[in-house]
Motif scaffolding. Structure first.
Motif, PDB file in Angstrom:
ATOM      1  N   CYS A 156      48.015  32.558  42.648  1.00 34.63           N
ATOM      2  CA  CYS A 156      49.278  32.550  41.751  1.00 34.63           C
ATOM      3  C   CYS A 156      49.451  34.574  41.216  1.00 34.63           C
ATOM      4  O   CYS A 156      48.903  34.288  40.484  1.00 34.63           O
ATOM      5  N   CYS A 159      50.172  32.723  37.076  1.00 30.11           N
ATOM      6  CA  CYS A 159      48.924  32.207  36.016  1.00 30.11           C
ATOM      7  C   CYS A 159      47.914  31.459  36.720  1.00 30.11           C
ATOM      8  O   CYS A 159      46.560  31.164  36.545  1.00 30.11           O
ATOM      9  N   CYS A 176      53.345  30.489  41.982  1.00 26.67           N
ATOM     10  CA  CYS A 176      53.132  28.837  42.251  1.00 26.67           C
ATOM     11  C   CYS A 176      55.036  28.596  41.635  1.00 26.67           C
ATOM     12  O   CYS A 176      56.076  29.330  40.960  1.00 26.67           O
ATOM     13  N   CYS A 179      55.742  29.064  37.922  1.00 26.01           N
ATOM     14  CA  CYS A 179      55.974  30.188  37.437  1.00 26.01           C
ATOM     15  C   CYS A 179      57.855  31.127  37.922  1.00 26.01           C
ATOM     16  O   CYS A 179      57.643  32.141  37.617  1.00 26.01           O
TER      17      CYS A 179
END
Ligand SMILES: [Zn+2]
Length: 245
Positions: A156, A159, A176, A179
């Motif tokens: 991601c 994150c 992801c 997020c």
């Protein structure tokens, strides 16, 4: 040869008409440098240089160097013309796009890029044996990398989680579920997520080993083009027509 006479080999990217019989050509040299040359009398039937200054010609150019950048062509000899080898209309359309992309990118920069020359010549050599949409997508990824734009395809982009579900232009790659800020991101099937990662990792030599559907290639090209357009600010003429075809 006089003092300012020089010689270079390269591929003609663009030809612009000028006055009645003259043209200006943009050439990408073997060393990855862009040259603009003023070529006189090209459109007279007696011109000996006419073929060698056509787009897609890989030629040997002798020219008079000009500090300000627009050189004057003396003679040009064709070494090879890629155009003659393209086997169908779709290959031709995409091949023109490759030239336009290189011309656009190299016009924006004063840097040389031997990688872009290699990428272009290899792509023109291999376009007949590859899916042209896949090749164009790969080409745009490679151009972006050369310009310092690398998409995030291992986790991601926000994150670093490895559970990625979406592709976000805004964030520069995979993101992801956690997020996901707005629900505007398109949902792609697993094949597209896989291909998105692969196309950012693979080399041109290995493109022929991929076995996705034609539709997947078209879809990945649209996605990659959005990144290209957003991150370089450049567009490809008639791109929408290619996708709709
Ligand atoms: Zn995340």
């Amino acid at each position: 040869m006089s003092k300012n006479e020089q010689r270079v080999k390269g591929i003609v990217l663009k030809q612009i008409d000028y006055k009645d019989n003259d043209v200006i050509i943009n050439v990408l040299s073997q060393n990855g440098k862009l040259y603009s040359m003023y070529a006189r009398g090209i459109k007279k039937i007696t011109s000996k240089n006419a073929n060698a200054v056509l787009v897609f010609s890989y030629s040997d150019f002798e020219y008079f160097h000009n500090q300000k950048g627009l050189h004057t062509l003396k003679t040009a000899k064709t070494i090879k013309n890629y155009f003659n080898s393209f086997k169908d209309y779709n290959k031709i359309i995409v091949a023109f796009m490759l030239l336009d992309v290189v011309n656009d990118v190299m016009t924006m920069t004063i840097n040389e890029s031997i990688n872009i020359y290699k990428l272009l010549s290899l792509s023109l050599e291999n376009i007949n044996t590859l899916d042209e949409n896949l090749l164009l997508a790969f080409f745009l990824v490679s151009i972006m990398k050369d310009q310092g734009i690398t998409l995030i395809v291992d986790s991601c982009a926000v994150c670093d989680s490895e559970k990625v579900n979406y592709i976000s232009i805004e964030n520069g790659g995979f993101i992801c579920h956690n997020c996901l800020e707005n629900n505007n991101e398109s949902i792609y099937d697993l094949e597209i997520l896989k291909l998105f990662r692969i196309i950012n990792k693979i080399s041109l030599d290995d493109l022929s080993s991929l076995d996705f559907s034609k539709n997947n290639y078209k879809q990945i090209l649209e996605i990659i083009y959005s990144f290209y357009n957003n991150y370089t600010g450049l567009r490809i003429r008639n791109f929408e027509k290619l996708i709709m075809a």
